[in-house]
Design a protein around this motif. Structure first.
Motif, PDB file in Angstrom:
ATOM      1  N   ARG A 150       2.102   1.685  -3.386  1.00 53.41           N
ATOM      2  CA  ARG A 150       0.982   2.165  -4.197  1.00 53.41           C
ATOM      3  C   ARG A 150       0.785   3.672  -3.989  1.00 53.41           C
ATOM      4  O   ARG A 150       0.556   4.424  -4.930  1.00 53.41           O
ATOM      5  CB  ARG A 150      -0.292   1.410  -3.809  1.00 53.41           C
ATOM      6  N   ASP A 177       0.834  -1.196   0.000  1.00 50.00           N
ATOM      7  CA  ASP A 177       0.000   0.000   0.000  1.00 50.00           C
ATOM      8  C   ASP A 177       0.874   1.254   0.000  1.00 50.00           C
ATOM      9  O   ASP A 177       0.548   2.247  -0.658  1.00 50.00           O
ATOM     10  CB  ASP A 177      -0.918  -0.017   1.229  1.00 50.00           C
ATOM     11  N   ARG A 196      -4.278  -3.698  -8.035  1.00 54.35           N
ATOM     12  CA  ARG A 196      -4.783  -5.064  -8.133  1.00 54.35           C
ATOM     13  C   ARG A 196      -4.248  -5.898  -6.972  1.00 54.35           C
ATOM     14  O   ARG A 196      -4.987  -6.695  -6.382  1.00 54.35           O
ATOM     15  CB  ARG A 196      -4.353  -5.707  -9.462  1.00 54.35           C
ATOM     16  N   ARG A 255     -10.837  -2.224  -2.173  1.00 55.05           N
ATOM     17  CA  ARG A 255     -10.347  -0.960  -2.733  1.00 55.05           C
ATOM     18  C   ARG A 255     -10.435  -1.000  -4.256  1.00 55.05           C
ATOM     19  O   ARG A 255      -9.987  -1.914  -4.908  1.00 55.05           O
ATOM     20  CB  ARG A 255      -8.912  -0.744  -2.284  1.00 55.05           C
ATOM     21  N   GLU A 256     -11.042   0.044  -4.772  1.00 56.68           N
ATOM     22  CA  GLU A 256     -11.324  -0.002  -6.211  1.00 56.68           C
ATOM     23  C   GLU A 256     -10.057  -0.038  -7.038  1.00 56.68           C
ATOM     24  O   GLU A 256      -9.056   0.565  -6.682  1.00 56.68           O
ATOM     25  CB  GLU A 256     -12.141   1.227  -6.600  1.00 56.68           C
ATOM     26  N   GLN A 295       0.589   2.038 -15.333  1.00 59.86           N
ATOM     27  CA  GLN A 295       0.510   0.575 -15.360  1.00 59.86           C
ATOM     28  C   GLN A 295       0.973  -0.007 -14.027  1.00 59.86           C
ATOM     29  O   GLN A 295       0.354  -0.938 -13.502  1.00 59.86           O
ATOM     30  CB  GLN A 295       1.362   0.014 -16.507  1.00 59.86           C
ATOM     31  N   LEU A 303      -5.605   0.135 -21.340  1.00 57.82           N
ATOM     32  CA  LEU A 303      -6.258   1.017 -20.370  1.00 57.82           C
ATOM     33  C   LEU A 303      -7.658   1.448 -20.821  1.00 57.82           C
ATOM     34  O   LEU A 303      -8.467   1.853 -20.001  1.00 57.82           O
ATOM     35  CB  LEU A 303      -5.394   2.261 -20.138  1.00 57.82           C
ATOM     36  N   LEU A 312       3.584  -0.032 -24.325  1.00 55.43           N
ATOM     37  CA  LEU A 312       2.921   0.901 -23.410  1.00 55.43           C
ATOM     38  C   LEU A 312       2.103   1.914 -24.193  1.00 55.43           C
ATOM     39  O   LEU A 312       0.979   2.268 -23.806  1.00 55.43           O
ATOM     40  CB  LEU A 312       3.951   1.623 -22.532  1.00 55.43           C
ATOM     41  N   THR A 353      -1.125   0.508 -25.151  1.00 56.22           N
ATOM     42  CA  THR A 353      -2.129   0.364 -24.082  1.00 56.22           C
ATOM     43  C   THR A 353      -2.726   1.697 -23.693  1.00 56.22           C
ATOM     44  O   THR A 353      -3.792   1.744 -23.104  1.00 56.22           O
ATOM     45  CB  THR A 353      -1.520  -0.240 -22.799  1.00 56.22           C
ATOM     46  N   TYR A 368      -0.655  10.438   5.037  1.00 53.34           N
ATOM     47  CA  TYR A 368      -1.261   9.202   4.540  1.00 53.34           C
ATOM     48  C   TYR A 368      -1.034   8.069   5.528  1.00 53.34           C
ATOM     49  O   TYR A 368      -1.955   7.318   5.859  1.00 53.34           O
ATOM     50  CB  TYR A 368      -0.672   8.841   3.174  1.00 53.34           C
ATOM     51  N   ASP A 378      -1.694   0.544 -11.465  1.00 55.99           N
ATOM     52  CA  ASP A 378      -2.803  -0.406 -11.640  1.00 55.99           C
ATOM     53  C   ASP A 378      -2.465  -1.773 -11.045  1.00 55.99           C
ATOM     54  O   ASP A 378      -3.302  -2.396 -10.398  1.00 55.99           O
ATOM     55  CB  ASP A 378      -3.148  -0.572 -13.131  1.00 55.99           C
ATOM     56  N   TYR A 424       1.095  -5.679 -21.707  1.00 55.87           N
ATOM     57  CA  TYR A 424       0.493  -4.937 -20.596  1.00 55.87           C
ATOM     58  C   TYR A 424      -0.998  -4.755 -20.841  1.00 55.87           C
ATOM     59  O   TYR A 424      -1.440  -4.700 -21.979  1.00 55.87           O
ATOM     60  CB  TYR A 424       1.187  -3.578 -20.448  1.00 55.87           C
ATOM     61  N   PRO A 425      -1.760  -4.625 -19.767  1.00 59.20           N
ATOM     62  CA  PRO A 425      -3.208  -4.480 -19.965  1.00 59.20           C
ATOM     63  C   PRO A 425      -3.559  -3.158 -20.653  1.00 59.20           C
ATOM     64  O   PRO A 425      -2.988  -2.123 -20.336  1.00 59.20           O
ATOM     65  CB  PRO A 425      -3.768  -4.483 -18.536  1.00 59.20           C
TER      66      PRO A 425
END
Lengths: 182, 546, 471, 175, 255
Positions: free
Chosen positions: B447, B444, B477, B543-544, B470, E143, E106, E109, D103, B473, E140-141
């Motif tokens: 992140r 976290d 996840r 968490r979204e 990326q 977006l 990249l 994506t 945070y 993301d 890569y995924p």
């Protein structure tokens, strides 16, 4: 020599890649001698065989059932080929990804019917059919893929090359034989 | 003004101060102000006037006293007593105790390691002088370094002194300051600039703010010396607009310095002229990067450009430009006054002098400290910082902000200097030091930093623009327990890509928090990935995922 | 206990489908459902795109009849521009369409249905496919492959690519015809004619063996719709629509496709979430009608080409009035191939077909446009709305399979009732249910452009529209 | 033409009335201080933000013309820096610090609470126009984490209840 | 030729000094102020680029043209790196190629590049680079951002779904046309090219309608309206021509 066993399937796509496969024309007859199609929209098998040597997967993964199918196919296939741009990039089916699923369904069902629609988007629901994934996404985001065959659709020459290499026991290198959107 | 005038002002100021038996220093830096030190100071002044003590006792607003957790702070200069958590209602007790026994319940232990272990160069005047009065700075030998430099040293000698000190840039990368000055001095061109980077962008760092709020003249003097040494006559202070108090005090200080003649034309009656303007940042972390900062001063978007050419040759409006940060400049005046050798006597072999750190996070004593380079992390965290509150376990200390790394307990005995930090995958950075306890999930935390870098990425180069997103993301996840088996490999792959191919330092260093947490806290990742569970219990599974 | 039989996937059709058949306690078929299990969302995903991308986007609805979508889309765009394509472009678009009919009908007949027709409905399912045909009837297999290839080659020669060529553009086509290609195409015609004539003869011989299938493959009276030219002859691209009743009387003629909404409505039932196109004057659900090859031959006055006209006359002799059984779609497909080969011959002879000017250029002049063609499986309608910058704001697509949904589901029930009893459910019986679907040659790729995912609930009703029951 | 002289008549470009002109005074003064040179853009935008509360489109055009900076460049700079806002702010502003210390200290939870309790997310203004919520990268008040700024007043050691309570008071309802 | 001195002149480089160095084992010589990219291309060695375009100022932003230099740990963008005497440059080491691929992936994506239905299909620099680098799929995924098309201009349209943020449009408009209608708003992943005050292109007060931006755009992001799928072929000849015309010394017509 034992025949290579083959499965083909289409998910969220237009079937154009399968048509391009048929576009190898007379070579189909040669191929019929060396390849045994165990599962395909072109043959009558209803369930996916326990094992095939090669699977061609056309189309993006757009629904829960598509997702289950690719998992099964991966499980039971020696070589999995991501067959065409929809499978490789999600291509045109992926264009819906810009919108929430509910909006896409509402346009087709609630908004487009001509008589005063009895359905509003709030009453829209579906049953007995696979649930839609929020987005249509490429196959390799779900399972490992061995060979990528780009193109919309991949040209028949590339498909033929794929098979000739596979039959020769080689892993085909598709570089330069096709491209995104070809 | 000439040098004699400077001494005269200092003398007058000194004797004026000595006329007071008691001097009450009230911290009026942003931290204490937000706890009500402004009202406190006012109440003290009123009460002193009411009691008719104003010839005997004086109240002075000063800069940061360091221990921000305990604000509002005040110190009784002559008695050497610190009071903490002072309220307006305590005013009469304090005044009554003057000269007698101190007010026991307010006492802040000055003997504690927090104060004892510090060595103050940059912060020497912090909490001791009124930042809004240039005379007080002068009374503490202020502008003496500048006077010395312009009147008795050649520019080359100044640079030699700086080189001899071993001072390295305090902004992050630790580039030798003398070397940087040399290249600007050597660069051809009649017009040169000196820029002070006061766009302190690291979240969790507030050294520069405190220095500017508490002792702005020190920075101005340092810049003027740099101007003299490099042949520049114009300086800019690029300061965050989010620091209104710092901006106000810097502007006031510049006004005073100009009025006094320590800035402007023919400083100390020499041919050296130097002016400084303030430029406001506007909320872009990337402007900490030199070329982006220059673009921003030029009124453009703060997008870095490829280097070389370096600003030393091709900087602000294409002229040779020296950029140092606040703390670097703040080190210069004493260094010149006392000599490079004196400075080099502090710290470690390759990291000289002291370093100011902003201690924050899960630690007893949050606040500003200055320690010699090479002090161990353990000393900083457990001795000076007082350890982890509520009996929790230490987990990591994060240094260097979004470009830094998370250091685990196994390295607590490591000396803090540029090279040791780099060895464990972190950096000195500007001096933010965030302590985390067992309740922090390091995924976290990674992140959090990646979100920061993603939204601060200028968007110019593709690896950073898309890479940060990326990586973010993937981290979402993972913390959301939605990751796949390949995500760790992809994470490492993307980090490597960004490090190797990004255009500027932001992109090249953005993966550091991820890489260090992957290296030292891999279990936090694996538990999320395999057991769908947060080891620290910090992440909401739902968490979204953006 | 009621029992459910599921056939999934329906094979040898173009798309994703599933049938469930429900048996009552006595083992009698009581209900059947036909599910389409795919969803694509084209009507939404094109939103915000420039109108001129629509032919290429909608091509991707279907890999079998991309040409039809491109043509319908191109025509809708012509309407938005308010232009008529130059003559050469019109000729070329029709020529392209011939290529597609040849390949698509060849695919349906040889690749997908010939195993049922020639190996038998009850043949070994492992052999009952194109490779089985290659083994058992190599000549016919070769003919089928060859014919499909001719169709695809024609498309390729005109448009540069066999599938998804993006050659049809608003206002015309993207490139003129190469003279050399015209020559090559002309040379291909005799062989194509030979194959189709040979196949027609073969097929007609099998009709007797399929008496039961003819009797039960959606053999009930409905209306029919199809496109005809000014003389009432068969036309696929540039004609107008005609609707006839079950007796063969014309009930609506020369319908401008732009007015389709006056004749066709799409019903929405809260219980099914599926749009049911119906003939508006009769209301829903009485307005059941069919489209497709047999429907087209039912509505037209003739084909307008020599050989096809002979075959058409013979075809129409089978019954007085329109042919009701959808089994005859196979027959009609072969006749249409013949028609297309002859039409090609005519088009290639037109001198104007080589003209260089193939595109009318304009900016969008109208906010709305409808394009309609006959796709191999039936009438295809594209209806677009654009904003003042020419970006798509709305689209509605009615595909051939959509028109036929009501007839198909009733057909499934009819076949199921005839061939399935609880006591003994043979594989061959189930295959007949699928074969019925194959007779319609439904293009589920097309029909799932939007409406997939919808459970298809069948209503049982009499021909007069009385509802016998519904699920 | 490059230096000297007053900028083009302000009231012509800027939409309404003398009130606006008064607000423009600071803007004009800033530009004049830099002799209307292009590099004054960021400083000028700070001035616009200060006197108008946000960057109004007409004022941006006026600034662009006065400083001779392309319109698109002005917009680019205005959107590159997070200090600038193109939307008028609410009556009150609440800034929550999302610096590392804050945070770690739980400012994320405060934002979650605001989203759930008041339905606002960072960068937005409540539908009644009363409160704008912003997120700061670091207020430099890490010793007081988690910290926030309520209408310019820095407050430390926040928790969700405290923040909800203050915002509730601004919006005229209890929590 | 320097058409935009502000952005191109490097005061630390000496245009008259001739250097000898190696590119991919080949000994080449060039002036000190010629970029490695340009020297490589003169010598028939191709280095992939996206933001670089001859005739526009360099940005060094796409990072595709990175090369390895012996003895230098960092990878250097060849478009803005200048040779030194005896430098040894490797343009296509395994490491470099693998990074190039990843960067390109990249980019794929980042936006919605649906090649199949793109006006530039077959003529797209992004697509060609994918072929050149042998990219068979994007690891890569995607977006899938929700982006719009602006077709308000009477002749051109901009489709942000296909933009790679190379900023050639911004540069050509500023440096060649002199209008500076384009710029880039926002930052990071939310950056987007804009016209004027982020208003519809058609309502731009500054656009001259010259169309240079359309022609230099490497993808289908900027296109001529009405061009159908695969029909948008960009014409870039004007750029060297304008450069030449603007850089010449004498003006041959009477004023």
């Amino acid at each position: 020599m034992a025949k290579i066993t083959l499965a083909t399937i289409w998910l969220d796509s237009c079937s154009g890649c399968h048509m391009s496969f048929l576009d190898i024309d007379e070579f189909l007859i040669d191929l019929a001698g060396q390849v045994e199609i165990l599962f395909s929209p072109l043959v009558d098998t209803k369930s996916f065989p326990d094992h095939v040597d090669v699977s061609l997967v056309e189309g993006a993964v757009g629904s829960e059932s598509d997702r289950e199918k690719v998992l099964t196919i991966r499980d039971r296939s020696g070589i999995l080929v991501s067959f065409g741009d929809c499978a490789v990039t999600a291509n045109v089916p992926g264009m819906r990804n810009r919108y929430p699923v509910a909006d896409v369904l509402a346009r087709a069902y609630a908004e487009n019917a001509c008589p005063a629609a009895a359905i509003s988007r709030d009453t829209l629901f579906f049953q007995e059919v696979p649930a839609l994934c929020p987005q249509a996404r490429p196959v390799h985001e779900f399972v490992p893929v061995d060979i990528f065959l780009t193109g919309c659709p991949p040209p028949p020459e590339a498909i033929l090359y794929l098979f000739s290499e596979l039959l020769a026991g080689r892993r085909p290198n598709m570089n330069g034989r096709t491209r995104f959107g070809a | 003004m000439n040098i004699e005038d400077l001494h005269q002002i200092a003398r007058i100021e000194k004797s004026k101060q000595e006329g007071f038996q008691h001097q009450i220093h009230v911290c009026v830096a942003a931290g204490c102000l937000s706890c009500g030190s402004g009202q406190l100071k006012e109440a003290l002044e009123k009460e002193i006037a009411r009691r008719g003590l104003d010839t005997w006792c004086r109240v002075k607003g000063v800069g940061c006293l360091g221990l921000c957790t305990a604000g509002p702070l005040l110190s009784l200069e002559t008695a050497g007593i610190f009071y903490q958590g002072v309220k307006v209602s305590d005013v009469s007790d304090i005044l009554e105790a003057l000269g007698g026994a101190p007010v026991e319940r307010l006492i802040c232990p000055v003997n504690s390691a927090f104060f004892r272990r510090q060595v103050r160069i940059v912060l020497e005047n912090c909490g001791r002088i009124d930042p809004e009065r240039i005379e007080e700075y002068m009374a503490e030998s202020g502008y003496g370094g500048l006077a010395l430099a312009v009147s008795q040293m050649s520019p080359t000698e100044v640079i030699e002194e700086v080189s001899r000190s071993g001072l390295r840039g305090r902004g992050g990368a630790g580039f030798p300051t003398g070397l940087k000055w040399t290249s600007v001095a050597k660069a051809s061109g009649l017009t040169k600039f000196v820029i002070c980077n006061a766009d302190e962008g690291d979240p969790g760092a507030f050294m520069d703010r405190s220095v500017l709020e508490s002792d702005p003249h020190r920075v101005i003097e340092g810049m003027a010396i740099a101007g003299y040494a490099t042949g520049a006559s114009q300086g800019y202070i690029y300061v965050r607009a989010e620091y209104p108090l710092a901006v106000k005090r810097v502007r006031l200080a510049l006004f005073q310095a100009e009025r006094m003649g320590v800035l402007g034309n023919n400083i100390f009656n020499t041919s050296f002229s130097f002016n400084i303007k303030v430029r406001l940042g506007a909320g872009a972390f990337v402007c900490g990067e030199e070329t982006a900062l220059i673009a921003s001063i030029e009124g453009r978007m703060g997008r870095p450009r490829p280097r070389p050419p370096f600003p030393a040759e091709f900087g602000l409006w294409e002229h040779p430009t020296l950029i140092n940060n606040v703390e670097t400049f703040a080190n210069v005046p004493p260094l010149i006054r006392k000599g490079g050798r004196w400075f080099a006597g502090l710290g470690t072999e390759k990291s000289k002098g002291t370093k100011v750190f902003a201690l924050a996070g899960k630690i007893m004593n949050t606040g500003l400290i200055e320690v010699p380079m090479g002090t161990s992390l353990r000393d900083i965290v457990f001795d000076i910082g007082g350890g982890i509150p509520r009996g929790k376990e230490f987990k990591a200390v994060q240094t260097g902000g979004p470009s830094g790394g998370c250091i685990p307990g196994q390295f607590l005995d490591m000396p803090v200097d540029y090279d040791s930090l780099a060895k464990v995958g972190s950096i000195m950075g500007s001096g933010g030091m965030i302590v985390m306890d067992e309740s922090s999930c390091m995924v976290d935390v990674a992140r959090f930093f990646m979100e920061f870098c993603m939204s601060e990425s200028c968007g110019k180069c593709a690896p950073c623009r898309v890479g940060t997103r990326q990586i973010y993301d993937i981290l979402c996840r993972i913390t959301g327990n939605l990751s796949g088996p390949d995500d760790l490999a992809m994470l490492e792959d993307l980090c490597d890509l960004m490090k190797s191919t990004s255009l500027c330092g932001l992109g090249q260093s953005a993966p550091n928090p991820v890489l260090t947490t992957l290296r030292y806290f891999r279990d936090d990742y694996l538990s999320h990935i395999h057991d769908k569970r947060c080891l620290a219990g910090a992440c909401k599974a739902a968490r979204e995922v953006a | 206990m009621a029992e459910t039989i599921t056939i999934e996937p329906i094979t040898r059709i173009e798309g994703h489908g599933k049938i469930t058949i429900i048996l009552d306690d006595d083992g009698q078929v009581s209900d059947a459902r036909f599910h389409v299990t795919q969803f694509r969302g084209f009507e939404k995903l094109c939103e915000g795109r420039p109108y001129y991308e629509m032919p290429a986007i909608t091509e991707r609805i279907c890999g079998i009849c991309p040409v039809s979508h491109a043509l319908a889309s191109g025509k809708a765009c012509d309407a938005i521009l308010g232009v008529h394509p130059p003559e050469a472009a019109s000729l070329l678009r029709r020529l392209l369409n011939c290529g597609e009919f040849i390949q698509s009908h060849a695919l349906s007949f040889f690749y997908l249905s010939s195993p049922d027709l020639f190996l038998g409905m009850d043949a070994d399912p492992a052999k009952r496919n194109i490779t089985g045909i290659i083994e058992a009837y190599p000549e016919m297999a070769r003919d089928g492959i060859r014919l499909r290839k001719i169709g695809q080659q024609i498309i390729e020669m005109i448009s540069g690519k066999r599938i998804h060529a993006s050659w049809v553009v608003p206002g015309g086509v993207n490139a003129p015809l190469d003279a050399g290609h015209r020559q090559t195409m002309l040379q291909m015609i005799p062989e194509a004619l030979e194959i189709i004539i040979r196949t027609l003869a073969l097929f007609k011989k099998t009709l007797d063996q399929h008496r039961e299938e003819i009797r039960t493959f959606a053999n009930f009276p409905t209306y029919f719709m199809g496109m005809v030219d000014e003389e009432g002859n068969l036309e696929h691209v540039s004609g107008r629509l005609r609707i006839i009743d079950a007796k063969g009387h014309i009930v609506a003629d020369a319908i401008d496709p732009a007015d389709y909404r006056e004749y066709i409505a799409e019903a929405v039932e809260p219980w099914s979430y599926l749009k049911f196109p119906y003939y508006k004057p009769l209301g829903f659900p009485a307005g059941i009608y069919r489209v497709g090859p047999a429907a087209r031959l039912n509505v037209c006055n003739g084909c307008g080409t020599a050989l096809a006209d002979q075959e058409w006359a013979e075809f129409r002799e089978i019954e007085r009035g329109p042919l009701m059984s959808s089994f005859f779609n196979h027959y009609a497909r072969l006749i249409e191939i013949l028609f297309c080969i002859e039409t090609m011959q005519g088009l290639l002879a037109e001198p104007a077909i080589l003209a260089a000017r193939v595109r009318a250029v304009a900016q969008p002049n109208f906010p709305e446009g409808v394009g309609c063609v006959e796709a191999p499986r039936g009438t295809l309608i594209h209806h677009y709305r654009v904003d003042e910058d020419g970006l798509m704001t709305w689209a509605n697509l009615i595909v051939a399979t959509g028109h036929n949904t009501m007839a198909m589901s009733r057909g499934v029930l009819q076949v199921a009732k005839r061939f399935i009893t609880g006591a003994k459910i043979t594989e061959g019986a189930l295959n007949r249910v699928e074969a019925l679907i194959r007779a319609f040659d439904p293009c589920l790729s097309c029909s799932t452009h939007a409406l997939g995912q919808a459970p298809f609930t069948i209503r049982f009703m009499k021909t007069d529209g009385t509802i016998l029951g519904e699920t | 033409m490059k230096d000297q002289g007053a900028p083009p008549e302000a009231s012509v470009q800027v939409s309404s009335k003398s009130v606006e002109d008064r607000r423009l005074r600071l803007v004009n003064r800033t530009m004049q201080l830099y002799r209307n040179e292009a590099h004054a853009l960021i400083e000028t935008l700070h001035a616009v933000q200060e006197s108008f509360g946000y960057l109004e489109e007409d004022v941006l055009k006026y600034v662009a013309r006065t400083l001779r900076v392309p319109l698109s460049r002005v917009y680019a700079v205005a959107t590159f820096y997070h200090s600038f806002s193109l939307k008028p702010p609410g009556e009150h502003t609440c800034v929550i610090c999302m610096g590392t210390a804050c945070y770690i200290g739980g400012s994320g939870a405060i934002l979650d609470a605001l989203r759930e309790g008041e339905g606002i997310v960072s960068g937005e203004t409540t539908s009644d126009g009363k409160v704008s919520l912003l997120v700061a990268r670091c207020l430099g008040s890490c010793g007081l984490a988690p910290a926030g700024v309520f209408d310019g007043e820095v407050t430390g050691k926040l928790d969700s209840e405290h923040v909800l309570e203050r915002i509730g008071r601004w919006r005229g309802h209890e929590h | 030729m320097k058409i935009h001195p502000r952005k191109n002149v490097r005061s630390d480089l000496n245009p008259s000094r001739l250097l000898t160095f190696r590119i991919d084992e080949r000994v080449v010589s060039a002036h000190e102020d010629e970029s490695i990219l340009s020297v490589a291309r003169q010598n028939g060695i191709s280095i992939p680029t996206l933001c670089h375009l001859d005739g526009l100022s360099e940005r060094g932003a796409c990072r595709l043209c990175i090369v390895e230099v012996k003895g230098v740990a960092r990878l250097l963008p060849s478009c803005v790196t200048f040779p030194r005497q005896d430098m040894e440059i490797i343009t296509a080491s395994e490491r470099v190629v693998s990074y190039r691929k990843k960067i390109l992936e990249l980019l794929f994506t980042e936006r919605n590049h649906v090649c199949a239905v793109c006006v530039s299909n077959g003529h797209c620099e992004l697509q060609n680079l994918a072929v050149e680098l042998g990219i068979s799929h994007v690891r890569y995924p995607y977006l899938y951002p929700r982006l719009a098309v602006d077709a308000s201009h009477s002749r051109f349209s901009v489709d942000h779904n296909r933009c790679v943020l190379c900023l050639r449009c911004v540069r050509v408009c500023d440096e060649i046309e002199g209008a500076h209608t384009w710029d880039i708003m926002g930052r990071g992943i939310t950056s987007r090219v804009i016209t004027d005050l982020n208003q519809p292109w058609g309502s731009s007060e500054t656009c001259t309608g010259c169309g240079k931006c359309v022609q230099v755009c490497p993808t289908g992001a900027l296109s001529e309206k009405g061009k159908s799928v695969a029909e948008m072929i960009k014409r870039r000849q004007f750029l060297p021509y304008l450069q030449m015309m603007r850089g010449r010394q004498d003006e041959s017509w009477p004023k």
